[in-house]
Design a protein around this motif. Structure first.
Motif, PDB file in Angstrom:
ATOM      1  N   SER A  73       4.972 -10.689   8.250  1.00  0.00           N
ATOM      2  CA  SER A  73       3.538 -10.696   8.579  1.00  0.00           C
ATOM      3  C   SER A  73       2.795  -9.861   7.549  1.00  0.00           C
ATOM      4  O   SER A  73       3.415  -9.109   6.784  1.00  0.00           O
ATOM      5  N   ARG A  74       1.460  -9.979   7.563  1.00  0.00           N
ATOM      6  CA  ARG A  74       0.648  -9.175   6.636  1.00  0.00           C
ATOM      7  C   ARG A  74       0.794  -7.691   6.980  1.00  0.00           C
ATOM      8  O   ARG A  74       0.811  -6.837   6.103  1.00  0.00           O
ATOM      9  N   ALA A  75       0.912  -7.404   8.270  1.00  0.00           N
ATOM     10  CA  ALA A  75       1.052  -6.003   8.695  1.00  0.00           C
ATOM     11  C   ALA A  75       2.332  -5.400   8.119  1.00  0.00           C
ATOM     12  O   ALA A  75       2.358  -4.236   7.704  1.00  0.00           O
ATOM     13  N   GLU A  76       3.376  -6.225   8.080  1.00  0.00           N
ATOM     14  CA  GLU A  76       4.645  -5.714   7.552  1.00  0.00           C
ATOM     15  C   GLU A  76       4.551  -5.450   6.051  1.00  0.00           C
ATOM     16  O   GLU A  76       5.144  -4.495   5.548  1.00  0.00           O
ATOM     17  N   VAL A  77       3.812  -6.297   5.339  1.00  0.00           N
ATOM     18  CA  VAL A  77       3.591  -6.056   3.901  1.00  0.00           C
ATOM     19  C   VAL A  77       2.944  -4.686   3.730  1.00  0.00           C
ATOM     20  O   VAL A  77       3.334  -3.884   2.876  1.00  0.00           O
ATOM     21  N   HIS A  78       1.964  -4.417   4.569  1.00  0.00           N
ATOM     22  CA  HIS A  78       1.254  -3.138   4.543  1.00  0.00           C
ATOM     23  C   HIS A  78       2.238  -1.977   4.718  1.00  0.00           C
ATOM     24  O   HIS A  78       2.244  -1.011   3.948  1.00  0.00           O
ATOM     25  N   THR A  79       3.090  -2.100   5.725  1.00  0.00           N
ATOM     26  CA  THR A  79       4.084  -1.039   6.003  1.00  0.00           C
ATOM     27  C   THR A  79       5.018  -0.841   4.812  1.00  0.00           C
ATOM     28  O   THR A  79       5.259   0.293   4.376  1.00  0.00           O
ATOM     29  N   PHE A  80       5.540  -1.944   4.270  1.00  0.00           N
ATOM     30  CA  PHE A  80       6.499  -1.830   3.160  1.00  0.00           C
ATOM     31  C   PHE A  80       5.818  -1.239   1.920  1.00  0.00           C
ATOM     32  O   PHE A  80       6.425  -0.447   1.192  1.00  0.00           O
ATOM     33  N   ALA A  81       4.571  -1.643   1.685  1.00  0.00           N
ATOM     34  CA  ALA A  81       3.845  -1.124   0.526  1.00  0.00           C
ATOM     35  C   ALA A  81       3.701   0.389   0.650  1.00  0.00           C
ATOM     36  O   ALA A  81       3.921   1.137  -0.312  1.00  0.00           O
ATOM     37  N   GLU A  82       3.357   0.824   1.861  1.00  0.00           N
ATOM     38  CA  GLU A  82       3.198   2.260   2.109  1.00  0.00           C
ATOM     39  C   GLU A  82       4.508   3.003   1.857  1.00  0.00           C
ATOM     40  O   GLU A  82       4.532   4.082   1.274  1.00  0.00           O
ATOM     41  N   GLN A  83       5.610   2.389   2.285  1.00  0.00           N
ATOM     42  CA  GLN A  83       6.914   3.044   2.143  1.00  0.00           C
ATOM     43  C   GLN A  83       7.365   3.087   0.686  1.00  0.00           C
ATOM     44  O   GLN A  83       7.916   4.081   0.225  1.00  0.00           O
ATOM     45  N   MET A  84       7.131   1.998  -0.027  1.00  0.00           N
ATOM     46  CA  MET A  84       7.709   1.896  -1.374  1.00  0.00           C
ATOM     47  C   MET A  84       6.899   2.636  -2.440  1.00  0.00           C
ATOM     48  O   MET A  84       7.473   3.277  -3.322  1.00  0.00           O
ATOM     49  N   LEU A  85       5.581   2.515  -2.394  1.00  0.00           N
ATOM     50  CA  LEU A  85       4.767   3.089  -3.474  1.00  0.00           C
ATOM     51  C   LEU A  85       4.930   4.602  -3.515  1.00  0.00           C
ATOM     52  O   LEU A  85       4.773   5.286  -2.500  1.00  0.00           O
TER      53      LEU A  85
END
Ligand code: ADP
Ligand code: MG
Length: 399
Positions: free
Chosen positions: A75-87
Motif C-alpha cells: 500500500s502507499r502507507a507501507e511505502v511511507h513506512t519503509f521510506a522512513e525506515q530506510m532513509l
C-alpha cells in the motif's frame, strides 16, 4: 565510475529497454509523491547504494526493520513506512564491507509479478578483446553460488566488434535462458539494445540481475548495475552528472581533484610512486618483504611540488598508514622537484611515521642533497629492494 540503479534504469528507458516504472526519492515526502505517479497497488522500495546484495542485506539500525534494502509494499502507507525506515539508515550487504553504506536515496518502483528470474551481464573481456555477455537461467540473488557450484549453468557469448551484434548472439542467450516463442525475438532485441547502450556510453560493465520473465510472459530488467570507463567520461557529460560523490571513498575523490591515480588498499605502508607500472612493482616488493601496501598512488609523469604535497596529504589521511615509501624514477619528472615536494609536505604536516625515499634518474644527486639537508628524518634508499626492506623494518620496529 558507478551509478545508481535508478539512473541506470533511466538509461535503459532511453534505449527502449523494458524495465518497471519507478521514481527516485530523497525524502519521505518525495517517496509519497512518487506513489501518486505509479499505478500501485504493489510497490517495491529499493535502497539506492553503489553495492549489490541489497535484498539480502541488513540495516545496522534495529528501527529500520529486519527485511533488508528491497521491500515489497502492499500500500502507499507501507511505502511511507519503509521510506522512513530506510532513509538515513546504514545498509550492510555482502558487497559493502562491515561498515555498510548510508542510504541517502530510495527508488520507489512498480511491484511486478515474477515468473522467472534470469541473469544477464556484459563486460569488456580482455582475454578475447570483445564485449562478452554472460547469461544464466538461474538469476536472482544467488548468482555467486551458481557460478561457484554449477559453472556449467553459465553461458558466455562474445561479440566480434568487426561484425557487431547479430541476432544469433541474442538467440544463443535466449536458448540458454530456456525462452520460447515470442520471448526469443524479444530477447534478441533486448540484448542488442543493451549492447548498443553499452558501446554508446563506454561502459566497462553492465549487469541485469534479475532479468525477469513476468507472469504475462514478457521480459523486463528488474535490477541494473552499470560501470563506466573513467578514461572515456570526458565525452559523456550526462554520465558525469550522475556521479554521486557520497558513494566514493573521500580520499579517492580528493585524489581525482588533483589528477592523481589513488586507490585505497588494506595495508599499512603508504606508497607514492610515479608511473602505474612502478607503482605496481612497488606494491609487489612491499609484499615480498612481508608487509602490505596501504594504497596505490601514481603521481603521474610531470607532477609539481603542489601535487606531491597533495599526494602526501591523501596518504596520511588514512589512519592505517604506519610508514611511507616514496619511490620515484625521474624521467620526465625531476628528482629535485620531488624532493622539494616531499620536504615541504613533511614539514607542513609534521610526519611522524617512518619515511623512506628512493630516488633515481634526472637530477638525482640534487634531490638526495635536498633531502639530506632538510634536517628531517628521512631514510634514503638506493634501489627497490633496499627501499622495501628499510620501510618494512622501520614499520615493524615502530609497532
Ligand atoms: P539486489 O540485487 O541489490 O539484492 P534487486 O533489485 O536485484 O536488488 O532485488 C532483489 C530481489 O527483489 C529481486 O531478485 C526480485 O526478486 C525482488 N524485486 C526487485 N525489484 C522488484 C520489483 N520491482 N517487483 C517485484 N520484485 C522485485
Ligand atoms: Mg540484483
Amino acid at each position: 565510475m558507478n551509478i545508481h540503479e535508478h539512473q541506470a534504469k533511466e538509461l535503459l528507458r532511453q534505449y527502449g529497454i523494458p524495465t518497471p516504472a519507478g521514481i527516485a526519492a530523497f525524502s519521505v515526502r518525495e517517496a509519497g509523491e512518487a506513489t501518486q505517479q505509479l499505478p500501485g497497488p504493489l510497490f517495491v522500495v529499493k535502497a539506492q547504494i553503489h553495492a549489490g546484495g541489497r535484498g539480502k542485506g541488513k540495516f545496522k539500525e534495529a528501527s529500520a526493520g529486519e527485511k533488508g534494502g528491497v521491500r515489497l509494499a502492499k500500500s502507499r502507507a507501507e511505502v511511507h513506512t519503509f521510506a522512513e525506515q530506510m532513509l538515513g539508515a546504514t545498509l550492510v550487504t555482502a558487497q559493502t564491507g562491515a561498515d555498510g553504506r548510508v542510504v541517502n536515496r530510495i527508488y520507489v518502483s512498480d511491484g511486478v509479478d515474477i515468473e522467472r528470474e534470469l541473469y544477464l551481464s556484459a563486460l569488456v573481456d580482455r582475454a578475447s578483446s570483445r564485449v562478452a555477455f554472460v547469461a544464466s537461467a538461474e538469476g536472482g540473488v544467488d548468482i555467486e553460488k551458481v557460478a561457484h557450484d554449477t559453472p556449467e549453468k553459465i553461458v558466455s557469448v562474445t561479440i566480434d566488434p568487426a561484425s557487431g551484434y547479430q541476432p544469433f548472439h541474442g538467440r544463443r542467450i535466449a536458448f540458454a535462458f530456456g525462452l520460447e516463442g515470442k520471448q526469443v525475438a524479444q530477447c534478441v532485441k533486448l540484448v542488442g539494445d543493451l549492447y548498443n547502450l553499452m558501446l554508446a556510453k563506454d561502459m566497462s560493465m553492465l549487469e541485469i540481475n534479475p532479468l525477469i520473465v513476468t507472469k504475462d510472459g514478457s521480459l523486463s530488467c528488474l535490477d541494473a548495475k552499470m560501470s563506466f570507463d573513467s578514461n572515456a567520461l570526458y565525452r559523456h557529460p550526462d554520465i558525469v552528472d550522475m556521479r554521486d560523490l557520497t558513494e566514493e571513498d573521500p580520499a579517492e575523490v580528493e585524489a581525482s581533484k588533483h589528477d592523481l591515480s589513488y586507490v585505497k588498499l588494506d595495508g599499512t605502508i603508504g606508497c607514492m610512486v610515479n608511473g602505474a607500472g612502478l607503482a605496481m612493482a612497488t606494491m609487489d616488493i612491499i609484499k615480498l618483504y612481508g608487509a602490505e601496501p596501504a594504497n596505490f598512488l601514481d603521481v603521474g609523469g610531470g607532477a609539481s611540488k603542489e601535487k606531491v604535497q597533495a599526494a602526501f596529504k591523501i596518504i596520511l589521511s588514512d589512519p592505517a598508514v604506519k610508514g611511507i615509501l616514496v619511490n620515484i624514477f625521474g624521467g620526465i619528472m625531476r628528482c629535485d622537484i620531488i624532493a622539494e615536494g616531499v620536504v615541504a609536505a613533511a614539514r607542513e604536516m609534521g610526519i611522524t611515521v617512518p619515511l623512506v625515499v628512493r630516488l633515481e634518474g634526472t637530477n638525482v644527486e640534487l634531490g638526495k642533497k635536498i633531502l639530506a639537508e632538510s634536517g628531517l628524518k628521512i631514510t634514503p634508499a638506493d634501489d627497490l629492494g633496499d627501499a622495501a626492506e628499510k620501510i618494512t623494518a622501520a614499520v615493524k620496529e615502530a609497532a
